[in-house]
Design a protein around this motif. Structure first.
Motif, short mmCIF file in Angstrom:
data_model
loop_
_atom_site.label_atom_id
_atom_site.label_comp_id
_atom_site.label_asym_id
_atom_site.label_seq_id
_atom_site.Cartn_x
_atom_site.Cartn_y
_atom_site.Cartn_z
N LEU A 24 0.83 -1.21 0.00
CA LEU A 24 0.00 0.00 0.00
C LEU A 24 0.86 1.26 0.00
N GLU A 25 2.12 1.12 0.37
CA GLU A 25 3.02 2.29 0.31
C GLU A 25 3.29 2.68 -1.14
N TRP A 27 1.24 1.60 -3.85
CA TRP A 27 -0.03 1.81 -4.56
C TRP A 27 -1.15 1.83 -3.51
N PRO A 28 -1.53 3.02 -3.04
CA PRO A 28 -2.56 3.14 -2.00
C PRO A 28 -3.90 2.53 -2.42
N LEU A 29 -4.65 2.06 -1.44
CA LEU A 29 -5.92 1.39 -1.70
C LEU A 29 -6.88 2.26 -2.50
N GLU A 30 -6.97 3.53 -2.17
CA GLU A 30 -7.89 4.40 -2.91
C GLU A 30 -7.54 4.45 -4.39
N GLU A 31 -6.26 4.44 -4.72
CA GLU A 31 -5.84 4.45 -6.12
C GLU A 31 -6.16 3.12 -6.80
N LEU A 81 -8.98 1.94 4.30
CA LEU A 81 -8.43 3.13 3.64
C LEU A 81 -7.52 3.94 4.55
N SER A 82 -7.68 3.79 5.85
CA SER A 82 -6.85 4.54 6.79
C SER A 82 -5.47 3.90 6.96
N THR A 84 -1.78 2.91 6.30
CA THR A 84 -0.68 3.50 5.54
C THR A 84 0.34 2.44 5.14
N ARG A 117 -11.10 13.82 2.59
CA ARG A 117 -9.66 14.03 2.66
C ARG A 117 -9.32 15.51 2.57
#
Length: 126
Positions: A24-25, A27-31, A81-82, A84, A117
């Motif tokens: 997730l660092e 490619w973040p989940l939201e992306e 989503l929170s 990191t 956000r």
């Protein structure tokens, strides 16, 4: 069946069995959710953090189910989503049949996340 139709069928089979693993660092989940939505992909997404794991089901770009431990639906999604850190496994295939627990269209959900956000940034800037 034409040669082009056969090629399309073979490509569809290849596309349905693709798996992507990462952090997730990078490619973040939201992306990831945005990418799945914009490309109308079907997938099962596993988010891992230590021994815990969350699962998201996406069909034709629409997020319809999310679970993380005891949490479900939007509550589980907000928790995931929170994060990191953690890992993800994205399996591009039709997810198993499961009752939807997210009733908000993905486009609206992504918009709400962006607004929340921005509001957080503004609150921290003051």
């Amino acid at each position: 069946v034409t040669m082009q139709q056969q090629n399309e069928q073979v490509q569809a089979l290849i596309d349905t069995e693709r798996c992507l693993v990462g952090t997730l660092e990078t490619w973040p989940l939201e992306e990831i959710i945005t990418w799945l939505h914009q490309n109308e992909r079907s997938a099962m997404l596993r988010i891992g953090l230590g021994l815990e794991a969350g699962v998201l089901f996406v069909r034709h770009g629409q997020l319809y189910r999310c679970e993380w431990g005891e949490l479900e639906a939007e509550e589980a999604l907000l928790g995931l989503l929170s994060l990191t850190g953690g890992t993800f496994s994205l399996i591009q295939r039709h997810p198993p049949e499961a009752a939807p627990n997210i009733g908000i269209p993905t486009a609206e959900l992504l918009l709400r996340l962006a607004i929340a956000r921005d509001e957080q940034r503004l609150a921290h800037a003051c």
